[in-house]
Design a protein around this motif. Structure first.
Motif, PDB file in Angstrom:
ATOM      1  N   ASN A 157       0.796  -1.230   0.000  1.00  0.00           N
ATOM      2  CA  ASN A 157       0.000   0.000   0.000  1.00  0.00           C
ATOM      3  C   ASN A 157       0.831   1.285   0.000  1.00  0.00           C
ATOM      4  OD1 ASN A 157      -2.423  -1.480   0.033  1.00  0.00           O
ATOM      5  ND2 ASN A 157      -2.360  -1.637   2.278  1.00  0.00           N
ATOM      6  N   SER A 158       2.145   1.181  -0.173  1.00  0.00           N
ATOM      7  CA  SER A 158       2.962   2.388  -0.306  1.00  0.00           C
ATOM      8  C   SER A 158       2.889   2.879  -1.749  1.00  0.00           C
ATOM      9  CB  SER A 158       4.411   2.097   0.068  1.00  0.00           C
ATOM     10  OG  SER A 158       5.046   1.336  -0.951  1.00  0.00           O
ATOM     11  N   SER A 159       3.370   4.105  -2.000  1.00  0.00           N
ATOM     12  CA  SER A 159       3.333   4.659  -3.361  1.00  0.00           C
ATOM     13  C   SER A 159       4.226   3.877  -4.313  1.00  0.00           C
ATOM     14  CB  SER A 159       3.762   6.127  -3.343  1.00  0.00           C
ATOM     15  OG  SER A 159       5.087   6.257  -2.828  1.00  0.00           O
ATOM     16  N   GLY A 160       5.192   3.151  -3.757  1.00  0.00           N
ATOM     17  CA  GLY A 160       6.100   2.370  -4.591  1.00  0.00           C
ATOM     18  C   GLY A 160       5.743   0.895  -4.683  1.00  0.00           C
ATOM     19  N   TRP A 161       4.632   0.491  -4.063  1.00  0.00           N
ATOM     20  CA  TRP A 161       4.254  -0.930  -4.069  1.00  0.00           C
ATOM     21  C   TRP A 161       3.920  -1.358  -5.497  1.00  0.00           C
ATOM     22  CZ3 TRP A 161      -0.946  -3.443  -2.473  1.00  0.00           C
ATOM     23  CH2 TRP A 161      -0.759  -4.821  -2.288  1.00  0.00           C
ATOM     24  N   ASN A 162       4.517  -2.476  -5.916  1.00  0.00           N
ATOM     25  CA  ASN A 162       4.378  -2.926  -7.299  1.00  0.00           C
ATOM     26  C   ASN A 162       3.332  -4.031  -7.404  1.00  0.00           C
ATOM     27  OD1 ASN A 162       5.089  -2.678  -9.997  1.00  0.00           O
ATOM     28  ND2 ASN A 162       6.729  -4.191  -9.881  1.00  0.00           N
ATOM     29  N   LYS A 163       2.133  -3.736  -6.975  1.00  0.00           N
ATOM     30  CA  LYS A 163       1.056  -4.736  -6.922  1.00  0.00           C
ATOM     31  C   LYS A 163       0.722  -5.278  -8.311  1.00  0.00           C
ATOM     32  CE  LYS A 163      -3.825  -5.349  -5.710  1.00  0.00           C
ATOM     33  NZ  LYS A 163      -3.612  -6.720  -5.205  1.00  0.00           N
ATOM     34  N   GLY A 164       0.621  -6.617  -8.389  1.00  0.00           N
ATOM     35  CA  GLY A 164       0.183  -7.266  -9.623  1.00  0.00           C
ATOM     36  C   GLY A 164       1.244  -7.345 -10.701  1.00  0.00           C
ATOM     37  N   ARG A 165       2.447  -6.875 -10.405  1.00  0.00           N
ATOM     38  CA  ARG A 165       3.532  -6.916 -11.396  1.00  0.00           C
ATOM     39  C   ARG A 165       4.781  -7.476 -10.738  1.00  0.00           C
ATOM     40  NH1 ARG A 165       1.867  -4.098 -15.784  1.00  0.00           N
ATOM     41  NH2 ARG A 165       0.262  -2.507 -15.483  1.00  0.00           N
ATOM     42  N   ILE A 166       5.677  -8.007 -11.556  1.00  0.00           N
ATOM     43  CA  ILE A 166       6.911  -8.574 -11.014  1.00  0.00           C
ATOM     44  C   ILE A 166       8.136  -7.814 -11.503  1.00  0.00           C
ATOM     45  CG2 ILE A 166       5.842 -10.856 -10.886  1.00  0.00           C
ATOM     46  CD1 ILE A 166       7.653 -11.654 -13.285  1.00  0.00           C
TER      47      ILE A 166
END
Length: 353
Positions: A157-166
């Motif tokens: 949930n941070s601005s740099g979180w790379n959710k759904g991607r690797i």
């Protein structure tokens, strides 16, 4: 210094091994031979090296062969030509992470090698050799691996979180900046360590796939290939085979530099001079080496390089299905003309006096 994470290539000599699926890397090394010969002939100052009886060469990120043996053989021949009748003996150090398949590496050493061989395990983002002990350092298709995944992209949930991607290929600016910052830290450590290990007047050759100056990550072919691995993982999430949170917490520690980024890192370090920089165009040998089409070769290459880190995070059960999906995506997306865009960057550095 924090320990680096290890991401070894797939060992052994099986169907999916790196030894049998590193065609692209081998082709780039073959193309680089001419530049290595010319760099050694023009820039290797024998007088500055005090005419050593033993000439020490290190190959950083050697993996399991056969490419490392080709590269080392090219260097030895070029140095012998430079020395002519006064050629020294050669000692070659093969370096990679402790978890590298060194048994496979040394079992396949060339019988006609013209050097003494030794293995040096450890991350090249730290010191791995004594001070002023190396005359020539080579590293090919290795520096794209970061020492670790940027911490920022792992914070939920941070601005740099790379959710759904690797990977950061099609991610937001915060993710891209996190990878950029990690790359800069790692290159600083790499060059600091080499500055202590390489003798004054010694040479270092770095070869790697690269991003064009000013290009967005999504404009780099190899980044797009990595992005398809993430897309394939998300397909397994939709099928209920892989947990989505596991994908959200998984990122590839891979960053492809641009020529400008290389120049900036060398300038910040201040201990090396760039004496040559060239773009290497691989000689396309599609369907001539028994490995099939371009997309098939690239998919096999990706599996050999990424299977280990994927297995660590997702287990053994998904590997075959994941890369079956990946192969299909590659066949749909990539065209034969793209084979010509697979390029490498050749950078020759001299250790300043």
């Amino acid at each position: 210094m924090e320990p680096s994470e290890a991401y070894p290539m797939k060992g052994g000599d099986g169907l999916h091994s790196y030894a049998k699926n590193s065609t692209f890397q081998g082709e780039i090394i073959d193309v680089a031979k001419e530049f290595i010969n010319e760099t050694i002939a023009e820039k290797l100052d024998i007088g500055a090296l005090d005419s050593p009886k033993t000439f020490s060469i290190a190959d950083l990120g050697c993996s399991v062969g056969p490419n490392t043996f080709t590269a080392v053989g090219n260097i030895v021949e070029a140095v012998k030509s430079k020395y002519q009748s006064q050629s020294p003996e050669f000692h070659v150090f093969f370096n990679d992470h402790i978890s590298n398949d060194f048994n496979m590496l040394f079992a396949s050493l060339p019988h006609d090698k013209q050097y003494y061989a030794a293995g040096v395990p450890g991350s090249f983002y730290g010191r791995i050799f004594p001070e002023a002990s190396l005359h020539f350092v080579h590293s090919s298709s290795s520096l794209q691996w970061l020492s670790r995944v940027p911490k920022e992209v792992m914070i939920k949930n941070s601005s740099g979180w790379n959710k759904g991607r690797i990977h950061f290929t099609n991610s937001g600016d915060e993710v891209i900046r996190a990878y950029q910052a990690q790359h800069e830290k790692d290159m600083e450590k790499f060059l600091q360590a080499r500055a202590l290990e390489v003798v004054h007047g010694g040479l270092m050759v770095l070869i790697f796939a690269f991003k064009p100056n000013g290009a967005h990550p999504s404009q780099c072919l190899i980044n797009l290939a990595l992005d398809l691995v993430g897309s394939s993982l998300m397909d397994l999430v939709k099928k209920g085979i892989v947990d989505e949170e596991k994908v959200d917490s998984f990122n590839l520690p891979i960053f492809f530099m641009s020529p400008q980024e290389v120049e900036a890192a060398v300038e910040r370090n201040g201990c090396f001079s760039i004496v040559r920089m060239e773009i290497l165009l691989r000689r396309v040998q599609e369907n001539n080496n028994g490995n099939g089409s371009f997309d098939h070769q690239l998919a096999a290459n990706m599996r050999a390089g990424l299977e280990g880190i994927i297995r660590q995070n997702f287990g053994d059960n998904i590997i075959d299905e994941l890369f079956d999906l990946y192969n299909k995506k590659m066949a749909e997306v990539f065209t034969p003309s793209m084979a010509e865009s697979v390029k490498g960057l050749f950078v020759a550095l001299e250790r300043k006096s």
